[in-house]
Design a protein around this motif. Sequence first.
Motif, PDB file in Angstrom:
ATOM      1  N   PHE A  75       0.718  -1.212   0.071  1.00  0.00           N
ATOM      2  CA  PHE A  75       0.101   0.007  -0.031  1.00  0.00           C
ATOM      3  C   PHE A  75       0.844   1.090   0.044  1.00  0.00           C
ATOM      4  N   ILE A  76       2.213   0.883  -0.123  1.00  0.00           N
ATOM      5  CA  ILE A  76       3.055   2.105  -0.166  1.00  0.00           C
ATOM      6  C   ILE A  76       3.484   2.639  -1.731  1.00  0.00           C
ATOM      7  N   ASN A  77       3.747   1.738  -2.577  1.00  0.00           N
ATOM      8  CA  ASN A  77       4.237   1.977  -3.858  1.00  0.00           C
ATOM      9  C   ASN A  77       3.205   1.674  -4.903  1.00  0.00           C
ATOM     10  N   LEU A  78       3.071   2.869  -5.699  1.00  0.00           N
ATOM     11  CA  LEU A  78       2.263   2.939  -6.608  1.00  0.00           C
ATOM     12  C   LEU A  78       3.045   2.405  -8.070  1.00  0.00           C
ATOM     13  N   ARG A  79       2.265   1.529  -8.727  1.00  0.00           N
ATOM     14  CA  ARG A  79       3.125   1.115  -9.824  1.00  0.00           C
ATOM     15  C   ARG A  79       2.249   0.722 -10.948  1.00  0.00           C
ATOM     16  N   VAL A  80       2.885   0.998 -12.057  1.00  0.00           N
ATOM     17  CA  VAL A  80       2.308   0.764 -13.513  1.00  0.00           C
ATOM     18  C   VAL A  80       3.051   0.070 -14.463  1.00  0.00           C
ATOM     19  N   GLU A  81       2.742  -1.117 -14.825  1.00  0.00           N
ATOM     20  CA  GLU A  81       3.360  -2.122 -15.583  1.00  0.00           C
ATOM     21  C   GLU A  81       4.857  -2.277 -14.966  1.00  0.00           C
ATOM     22  N   GLY A  82       4.610  -2.422 -13.587  1.00  0.00           N
ATOM     23  CA  GLY A  82       5.968  -2.852 -12.727  1.00  0.00           C
ATOM     24  C   GLY A  82       6.758  -1.859 -12.606  1.00  0.00           C
ATOM     25  N   LYS A  83       6.487  -0.606 -13.067  1.00  0.00           N
ATOM     26  CA  LYS A  83       7.385   0.562 -13.058  1.00  0.00           C
ATOM     27  C   LYS A  83       6.939   1.694 -11.963  1.00  0.00           C
ATOM     28  N   ASP A  84       7.552   2.276 -11.147  1.00  0.00           N
ATOM     29  CA  ASP A  84       7.185   3.356 -10.122  1.00  0.00           C
ATOM     30  C   ASP A  84       6.277   4.275 -11.075  1.00  0.00           C
ATOM     31  N   TRP A  85       5.432   4.769 -10.238  1.00  0.00           N
ATOM     32  CA  TRP A  85       4.388   5.798 -10.928  1.00  0.00           C
ATOM     33  C   TRP A  85       4.265   6.998  -9.999  1.00  0.00           C
ATOM     34  N   LEU A  86       4.322   8.058 -10.422  1.00  0.00           N
ATOM     35  CA  LEU A  86       4.276   9.289  -9.682  1.00  0.00           C
ATOM     36  C   LEU A  86       3.391  10.315 -10.450  1.00  0.00           C
ATOM     37  N   ASP A  87       2.216  10.495 -10.098  1.00  0.00           N
ATOM     38  CA  ASP A  87       1.100  11.354 -10.912  1.00  0.00           C
ATOM     39  C   ASP A  87       0.078  11.895  -9.886  1.00  0.00           C
ATOM     40  N   LYS A  88      -0.532  10.767  -9.185  1.00  0.00           N
ATOM     41  CA  LYS A  88      -1.669  11.050  -8.290  1.00  0.00           C
ATOM     42  C   LYS A  88      -1.136  10.660  -6.775  1.00  0.00           C
ATOM     43  N   PRO A  89      -1.810  11.295  -5.885  1.00  0.00           N
ATOM     44  CA  PRO A  89      -1.723  10.863  -4.234  1.00  0.00           C
ATOM     45  C   PRO A  89      -2.465   9.622  -4.090  1.00  0.00           C
ATOM     46  N   HIS A  90      -2.283   8.790  -2.987  1.00  0.00           N
ATOM     47  CA  HIS A  90      -2.458   7.516  -2.653  1.00  0.00           C
ATOM     48  C   HIS A  90      -4.153   7.266  -2.375  1.00  0.00           C
ATOM     49  N   PHE A  91      -4.781   8.250  -1.733  1.00  0.00           N
ATOM     50  CA  PHE A  91      -6.144   8.141  -1.246  1.00  0.00           C
ATOM     51  C   PHE A  91      -7.035   7.413  -1.729  1.00  0.00           C
ATOM     52  N   PRO A  92      -7.312   7.690  -3.212  1.00  0.00           N
ATOM     53  CA  PRO A  92      -8.349   7.141  -3.846  1.00  0.00           C
ATOM     54  C   PRO A  92      -7.982   5.301  -4.253  1.00  0.00           C
ATOM     55  N   PHE A  93      -6.682   5.471  -4.279  1.00  0.00           N
ATOM     56  CA  PHE A  93      -6.096   3.938  -4.517  1.00  0.00           C
ATOM     57  C   PHE A  93      -6.326   2.977  -3.073  1.00  0.00           C
ATOM     58  N   TRP A  94      -6.036   3.600  -2.256  1.00  0.00           N
ATOM     59  CA  TRP A  94      -6.233   2.756  -0.929  1.00  0.00           C
ATOM     60  C   TRP A  94      -7.710   2.424  -0.897  1.00  0.00           C
ATOM     61  N   MET A  95      -8.616   3.267  -0.970  1.00  0.00           N
ATOM     62  CA  MET A  95     -10.056   3.019  -0.763  1.00  0.00           C
ATOM     63  C   MET A  95     -10.254   1.659  -1.709  1.00  0.00           C
ATOM     64  N   ALA A  96      -9.760   2.255  -3.026  1.00  0.00           N
ATOM     65  CA  ALA A  96     -10.339   1.045  -3.880  1.00  0.00           C
ATOM     66  C   ALA A  96      -9.672  -0.347  -3.656  1.00  0.00           C
ATOM     67  N   ALA A  97      -8.298  -0.410  -3.127  1.00  0.00           N
ATOM     68  CA  ALA A  97      -7.711  -1.489  -2.950  1.00  0.00           C
ATOM     69  C   ALA A  97      -8.411  -2.148  -2.016  1.00  0.00           C
ATOM     70  N   LEU A  98      -8.773  -1.430  -0.705  1.00  0.00           N
ATOM     71  CA  LEU A  98      -9.464  -1.875   0.504  1.00  0.00           C
ATOM     72  C   LEU A  98     -10.867  -2.507   0.044  1.00  0.00           C
ATOM     73  N   SER A  99     -11.455  -1.793  -1.158  1.00  0.00           N
ATOM     74  CA  SER A  99     -12.782  -2.478  -1.454  1.00  0.00           C
ATOM     75  C   SER A  99     -12.566  -3.775  -2.375  1.00  0.00           C
ATOM     76  N   PHE A 100     -11.438  -3.726  -2.972  1.00  0.00           N
ATOM     77  CA  PHE A 100     -10.994  -5.146  -3.650  1.00  0.00           C
ATOM     78  C   PHE A 100     -10.876  -6.106  -2.823  1.00  0.00           C
ATOM     79  N   ARG A 101     -10.350  -5.988  -1.799  1.00  0.00           N
ATOM     80  CA  ARG A 101     -10.027  -6.977  -0.724  1.00  0.00           C
ATOM     81  C   ARG A 101     -11.196  -7.403  -0.168  1.00  0.00           C
TER      82      ARG A 101
END
Length: 569
Positions: free
Chosen positions: A57-83
């Motif tokens: 839940f720390i590293n944002l990655r796209v196609e195995g590469k580090d991704w720096l564009d948007k902050p984490h909060f929406p991804f945390w919410m979606a990932a928890l929902s996926f779980r």
Amino acid sequence: MIEPNHAEWETWLQKWFIPLLIPAILVNAGGLVIPILEPDGSLYATIAKTMARTGDFINLRVEGKDWLDKPHFPFWMAALSFRLLGVNAFAYKFPALLFWAAGAWYTWKLALSLYGKPVAQLSTLIYVSAAHLVISNNDVRAEPYLTGLIIGSVYHFYRAARARPGLHLVAGALLAGCACMTKGPFVLITIGAGFVLDWVGGKEWEQFRHPRWWIAIGLTAIFTLPEIYCLYVQFDLHPEKVVFGRTGVSGIRFFFWDSQFGRFFNTGPIRGNGDPFFYFHTLLWAFLPWSLLLYAAIVQKCRRRRKSDGRPSQRGAAGPMGDLICLGGALASFIVFSLSRFQLPHYLNILFPFFSILTAGYLYGIRRRWTQKTVRGIQNSIAVLLPVLLLVLSWFFHFEWWPLLMGAIVLLSLLPFLLFRGSPLPVSIARSFWMAMLVFSFLNFVLYPGILQYQAGTVAGREVARLRLPAAEPVLLLQEGPADYSFEFDCPGAVGRIPIDSLASVLQGGEAIVFAPAVFADSLRQRGYPTSPLGTFPNFHISQLTGEFINYRTRASVVKPWELMRISR
């Protein structure tokens, strides 16, 4: 003594508020059952899928590469929902819908605190029926989260300013911190500008010195620390990482400067071409069916403020305490967006709660018969124009059972003129609301299902799931071809993206599944890779519709085939 126009609104709202609100919520929730649209929605969903699958839940990655564009909060919410709910479109969109619903609740609460129940009810109805909010509940990005967080923070800070701060100050700072972790610190302009304007307009100079606001700033900074920590761990601790084509990139600097001021001044790694009038004409469709009323509401509000000298003793005549919060937050952010060099229509969504309250207050306060007649004429014209556009679209697209669909549109378009009769102003508002729901139902249940059959990645990903391929058989995209995040998301398991020259090493273990534009099938065969087709799927960039695509006669000329194939050595 209640004014006649107020009594008219209150009677109408008492009867129709709940019957109109419930179907609007259901229409907005209709996006839950629709696949995720390319490109941004699928990209964000794929990032959250990787986060949920890996537990990182720390590293944002796209196609195995580090991704720096948007902050984490929406991804945390979606990932928890996926779980909790599994990896699917419903789980991706559901938490965003909850934040949108929180936005409706806080719009109600703020309008109720400022102007009373009738304006709160009208504000809520306008909020749930504004065009781009409904669209964003389908094409989910960061905006549904941000909309609920910002208006919630403003409400709690308003309550903290007018009573004992207590939990309201903590809640406002928490939501502000989460908003920063959704879009960056620029959101604090939207949250704070309205208060600054209101305090200056009311000459409440003591507010600028009050300790509560220094505490609020400190708490907001504390609640933003999880984002700072993640950026530090992923980027600042690893200056050797290549980001934006260079090394030594600081994630913290990007968060505070490059992603915010860098986009505003067009000096950061992500740039655009701004038009100072972009959002003026964008609002005409984005805030339908209320956009023209919004312009009138803002003009009227500004005129009334100019007529008042702003002395504290006359504050009641100019408006209630906090009267300028919505106007200040909306106008300050609108000006910043318009001056920015990086502009997208959905950036306006965070202002829609303020727009809704301003528009509702304007409608509720109309007294002049001429003004009422003008508003009725405008809204009735919109109520006629919207179904005409649906009929034209249905004819040109030729949806399945399109003659029956056109008949249903005609019938449903006539019903509000039979159900809501008379000349009172609420009647024309009810008709506009009905037509808005008709349009949005068409979007969610007719248009999107119709065009999504041309989003090849989604259809092919589901085909891979249906085939139940062996877990050891790799599924690949080619680097020489376009990225397809909808395929990555809808395909079960991980999807690799490799250059054609690397296929030989992958195929040493046997066969592989490749999804690529159909023209690549010949290239693969020419390189000596036998291919076995598993399906061919028409593809079009459906988030950017064109006349050629909408017209069933010319659609084939702009649709490109993609092929799902099994390859071997």
